[in-house]
Write a protein that holds these residues in place. Structure first.
Motif, mmCIF file in Angstrom:
data_model
loop_
_atom_site.group_PDB
_atom_site.id
_atom_site.type_symbol
_atom_site.label_atom_id
_atom_site.label_comp_id
_atom_site.label_asym_id
_atom_site.label_seq_id
_atom_site.Cartn_x
_atom_site.Cartn_y
_atom_site.Cartn_z
ATOM 1 N N ALA A 9 12.818 50.104 -109.259
ATOM 2 C CA ALA A 9 13.638 49.297 -108.354
ATOM 3 C C ALA A 9 12.819 48.842 -107.151
ATOM 4 C CB ALA A 9 14.853 50.087 -107.902
ATOM 5 N N ASP A 10 12.012 49.734 -106.598
ATOM 6 C CA ASP A 10 11.169 49.377 -105.458
ATOM 7 C C ASP A 10 10.182 48.270 -105.820
ATOM 8 O OD1 ASP A 10 12.432 51.286 -103.930
ATOM 9 O OD2 ASP A 10 10.845 52.786 -104.173
ATOM 10 N N ILE A 11 9.622 48.363 -107.014
ATOM 11 C CA ILE A 11 8.643 47.368 -107.449
ATOM 12 C C ILE A 11 9.312 46.023 -107.718
ATOM 13 C CG2 ILE A 11 7.085 46.747 -109.343
ATOM 14 C CD1 ILE A 11 6.492 49.822 -109.558
ATOM 15 N N LEU A 12 10.474 46.061 -108.354
ATOM 16 C CA LEU A 12 11.127 44.823 -108.799
ATOM 17 C C LEU A 12 12.067 44.190 -107.778
ATOM 18 C CD1 LEU A 12 11.914 45.818 -112.475
ATOM 19 C CD2 LEU A 12 10.143 44.259 -111.667
ATOM 20 N N GLU A 13 12.399 44.902 -106.727
ATOM 21 C CA GLU A 13 13.353 44.384 -105.748
ATOM 22 C C GLU A 13 12.997 42.991 -105.219
ATOM 23 O OE1 GLU A 13 16.128 46.179 -102.271
ATOM 24 O OE2 GLU A 13 14.119 46.985 -102.461
ATOM 25 N N PRO A 14 11.727 42.706 -104.932
ATOM 26 C CA PRO A 14 11.416 41.370 -104.412
ATOM 27 C C PRO A 14 11.430 40.266 -105.471
ATOM 28 C CG PRO A 14 9.457 42.763 -104.365
ATOM 29 C CD PRO A 14 10.589 43.608 -104.835
ATOM 30 N N VAL A 15 11.545 40.615 -106.739
ATOM 31 C CA VAL A 15 11.521 39.622 -107.808
ATOM 32 C C VAL A 15 12.817 38.823 -107.781
ATOM 33 C CG1 VAL A 15 11.438 39.272 -110.305
ATOM 34 C CG2 VAL A 15 10.001 41.028 -109.243
ATOM 35 N N GLU A 16 12.689 37.513 -107.887
ATOM 36 C CA GLU A 16 13.860 36.643 -107.873
ATOM 37 C C GLU A 16 13.969 35.902 -109.200
ATOM 38 O OE1 GLU A 16 13.473 34.114 -104.491
ATOM 39 O OE2 GLU A 16 13.617 35.758 -103.071
ATOM 40 N N GLY A 17 14.982 35.110 -109.330
ATOM 41 C CA GLY A 17 15.167 34.291 -110.524
ATOM 42 C C GLY A 17 15.653 35.115 -111.699
ATOM 43 N N PRO A 18 15.435 34.634 -112.916
ATOM 44 C CA PRO A 18 15.945 35.311 -114.108
ATOM 45 C C PRO A 18 15.466 36.754 -114.239
ATOM 46 C CG PRO A 18 15.203 33.105 -114.663
ATOM 47 C CD PRO A 18 14.803 33.355 -113.237
ATOM 48 N N LEU A 19 14.194 37.014 -113.911
ATOM 49 C CA LEU A 19 13.686 38.372 -114.011
ATOM 50 C C LEU A 19 14.379 39.298 -113.016
ATOM 51 C CD1 LEU A 19 11.768 40.189 -115.528
ATOM 52 C CD2 LEU A 19 9.976 39.570 -113.912
ATOM 53 N N GLY A 20 14.732 38.784 -111.864
ATOM 54 C CA GLY A 20 15.435 39.579 -110.866
ATOM 55 C C GLY A 20 16.802 40.040 -111.342
ATOM 56 N N LYS A 21 17.386 39.299 -112.265
ATOM 57 C CA LYS A 21 18.688 39.686 -112.808
ATOM 58 C C LYS A 21 18.599 40.946 -113.672
ATOM 59 C CE LYS A 21 20.466 35.026 -112.597
ATOM 60 N NZ LYS A 21 20.907 33.854 -113.317
ATOM 61 N N ALA A 22 17.392 41.340 -114.047
ATOM 62 C CA ALA A 22 17.215 42.550 -114.853
ATOM 63 C C ALA A 22 17.316 43.821 -114.017
ATOM 64 C CB ALA A 22 15.865 42.503 -115.563
ATOM 65 N N LEU A 23 17.242 43.707 -112.707
ATOM 66 C CA LEU A 23 17.248 44.890 -111.844
ATOM 67 C C LEU A 23 18.470 45.787 -112.058
ATOM 68 C CD1 LEU A 23 15.626 46.414 -109.761
ATOM 69 C CD2 LEU A 23 16.737 45.066 -107.985
ATOM 70 N N PRO A 24 19.696 45.266 -112.097
ATOM 71 C CA PRO A 24 20.834 46.161 -112.340
ATOM 72 C C PRO A 24 20.760 46.874 -113.697
ATOM 73 C CG PRO A 24 21.591 44.027 -111.548
ATOM 74 C CD PRO A 24 20.125 43.895 -111.826
ATOM 75 N N ILE A 25 20.166 46.222 -114.679
ATOM 76 C CA ILE A 25 20.016 46.834 -116.001
ATOM 77 C C ILE A 25 19.024 47.982 -115.920
ATOM 78 C CG2 ILE A 25 19.256 46.405 -118.375
ATOM 79 C CD1 ILE A 25 20.137 43.405 -117.788
ATOM 80 N N ILE A 26 17.901 47.732 -115.266
ATOM 81 C CA ILE A 26 16.880 48.767 -115.118
ATOM 82 C C ILE A 26 17.436 49.958 -114.346
ATOM 83 C CG2 ILE A 26 14.655 49.289 -114.015
ATOM 84 C CD1 ILE A 26 13.975 46.266 -114.656
ATOM 85 N N LEU A 27 18.159 49.683 -113.276
ATOM 86 C CA LEU A 27 18.719 50.760 -112.461
ATOM 87 C C LEU A 27 19.753 51.589 -113.219
ATOM 88 C CD1 LEU A 27 19.181 48.950 -109.040
ATOM 89 C CD2 LEU A 27 17.510 50.727 -109.613
ATOM 90 N N SER A 28 20.375 51.013 -114.221
ATOM 91 C CA SER A 28 21.483 51.681 -114.918
ATOM 92 C C SER A 28 21.105 52.298 -116.251
ATOM 93 C CB SER A 28 22.609 50.671 -115.158
ATOM 94 O OG SER A 28 23.074 50.144 -113.947
ATOM 95 N N HIS A 29 19.874 52.176 -116.702
ATOM 96 C CA HIS A 29 19.577 52.597 -118.068
ATOM 97 C C HIS A 29 19.583 54.107 -118.282
ATOM 98 C CE1 HIS A 29 15.316 53.186 -116.928
ATOM 99 N NE2 HIS A 29 15.187 53.818 -118.074
ATOM 100 N N HIS A 30 19.742 54.891 -117.226
ATOM 101 C CA HIS A 30 19.926 56.340 -117.382
ATOM 102 C C HIS A 30 21.319 56.789 -116.941
ATOM 103 C CE1 HIS A 30 16.119 57.640 -118.925
ATOM 104 N NE2 HIS A 30 15.468 56.955 -117.993
ATOM 105 N N ASP A 31 22.184 55.847 -116.656
ATOM 106 C CA ASP A 31 23.566 56.199 -116.335
ATOM 107 C C ASP A 31 24.262 56.589 -117.631
ATOM 108 O OD1 ASP A 31 22.927 55.440 -113.788
ATOM 109 O OD2 ASP A 31 24.076 53.583 -113.824
ATOM 110 N N LYS A 32 25.099 57.586 -117.547
ATOM 111 C CA LYS A 32 25.819 58.046 -118.743
ATOM 112 C C LYS A 32 27.228 57.482 -118.732
ATOM 113 C CE LYS A 32 22.879 61.910 -119.274
ATOM 114 N NZ LYS A 32 22.602 63.133 -119.836
#
Length: 113
Positions: A9-32
């Motif tokens: 999340a720290d690395i990808l936070e500044p990313v914008e555009g379509p790739l930035g939309k992946a941040l919530p997915i990355i943050l949630s991939h260990h949520d049960k």
């Protein structure tokens, strides 16, 4: 190990555009699915893409050799995922995973570059 989601999340936070939309997915991939994961999200609050990646990530982890254990069989890994349906994993995603598993479509052919 639990910190890798925060580091991503720290690395990808500044990313914008379509790739930035992946941040919530990355943050949630260990949520049960039952809310007992890294973060307090539960059920369909977890992005669908993350719920799918969670099953794929666990399957890959279980069926791959690790420094601390040998890979388990695909059938044993499938059973662990099925047993986690409704708790760890989205039951709808698990049902789709089972259909693909029994069709034999889980293995991705090697890409030759």
């Amino acid at each position: 190990m639990k910190k890798h989601v925060d580091h991503a999340a720290d690395i990808l936070e500044p990313v914008e555009g379509p790739l930035g939309k992946a941040l919530p997915i990355i943050l949630s991939h260990h949520d049960k699915f039952d809310g007992s994961g890294y973060r307090p999200t539960v059920g369909e609050e977890i992005p669908l893409e993350a719920r799918i990646i969670t099953v794929a990530d666990v399957y890959d982890s279980l069926t791959s050799d690790r420094p601390y254990r040998k890979a388990m069989s695909t059938f044993d890994a499938k059973e662990i995922i099925v047993k986690g349906s409704g708790n760890e994993f989205d039951p709808t995603v698990v049902q789709a995973f089972e259909r693909v598993f029994y069709r034999g479509d889980l293995e991705v052919p090697e890409v030759v570059l």
